[in-house]
Design an enzyme around this catalytic site. Structure first.
Site, short mmCIF file in Angstrom:
data_model
loop_
_atom_site.label_atom_id
_atom_site.label_comp_id
_atom_site.label_asym_id
_atom_site.label_seq_id
_atom_site.Cartn_x
_atom_site.Cartn_y
_atom_site.Cartn_z
N GLY A 1 0.17 -6.53 -0.07
CA GLY A 1 -0.31 -5.86 -1.27
C GLY A 1 0.17 -6.62 -2.47
N LYS B 1 -6.30 -3.52 -3.22
CA LYS B 1 -5.12 -4.36 -3.49
C LYS B 1 -4.20 -4.48 -2.29
CE LYS B 1 -5.48 -2.60 -8.13
NZ LYS B 1 -4.89 -1.69 -9.10
N THR C 1 -1.21 -1.61 -11.68
CA THR C 1 -1.36 -1.31 -10.26
C THR C 1 -0.08 -0.70 -9.71
OG1 THR C 1 -2.28 -2.17 -8.22
CG2 THR C 1 -0.54 -3.45 -9.22
N SER D 1 3.32 -1.13 -11.79
CA SER D 1 3.70 -0.29 -12.93
C SER D 1 4.18 1.09 -12.53
CB SER D 1 2.53 -0.18 -13.91
OG SER D 1 1.41 0.38 -13.25
#
Length: 177
Positions: A49, A37, A5, A128
């Site tokens: 988030g 998210k 994500t 990521s």
């Protein structure tokens, strides 16, 4: 690094926007492209988030919501109390997730290592593709007159062109517009 994500938060003046990609991965397989998210919390005055394991992140999100209720929407106090609980509780300590939370005045990064960080500048990111999204957000904040929501969305789109764990199905939430 948490894979799967990317979430970015951008503040411009009294407006704050948070954007997250929608990709959910399991190992090297894409399971879903439209996950949400990023959420509005506490009377639509707080954005949150998350990145990391979905169940872990949802557990933290629920606990953070409870802290916001307990402390009447005080972002900093709620974040500190959540992180203390996260660090000290044996079950919570095993959770693998990170959170970005924000109101119109503060952006905070929360981690299970006991961190409540207020990043410098007007942008922060987790996940990521966070390095790519953060670089894009900072550059766009300096070089454009775009709104916070446009910068946040475009930053995720740019990250999705580089990070294989980030897609371009973007959810954006805004407060203070």
């Amino acid at each position: 690094m948490l894979q799967g994500t990317t979430v970015v938060c951008v503040r411009r003046g009294t407006c704050v926007a948070m954007a997250g990609d929608g990709q959910v991965t399991f190992g090297s397989q894409i399971i879903k492209a439209g996950a949400k998210k990023v959420r509005r919390l506490y009377k639509d005055s707080i954005l949150a988030g998350f990145a990391g394991g979905t169940a872990d992140a949802m557990t933290l999100l629920e606990r953070f919501e409870a802290k916001l209720e307990q402390y009447h929407g005080d972002l900093m106090r709620s974040a500190v109390e959540l992180v203390k609980e996260w660090r000290l509780d044996r079950a919570l300590r095993r959770l693998e997730a990170m959170m970005l939370v924000a109101n119109t005045k503060n952006i905070l990064l929360l981690s299970g290592a006991g961190d409540v960080l207020e990043p410098e500048g007007n942008a922060a990111s987790i996940g990521s593709g966070s390095g790519y999204a953060l670089a894009a957000a900072r550059a766009l904040c300096e070089s454009s007159d775009w709104t916070a929501s446009v910068i946040a969305k475009r930053s995720i789109e740019i990250a999705s062109e580089i990070c294989i764990y980030t897609d371009n199905v973007v959810t954006v939430e805004v407060i203070g517009e």
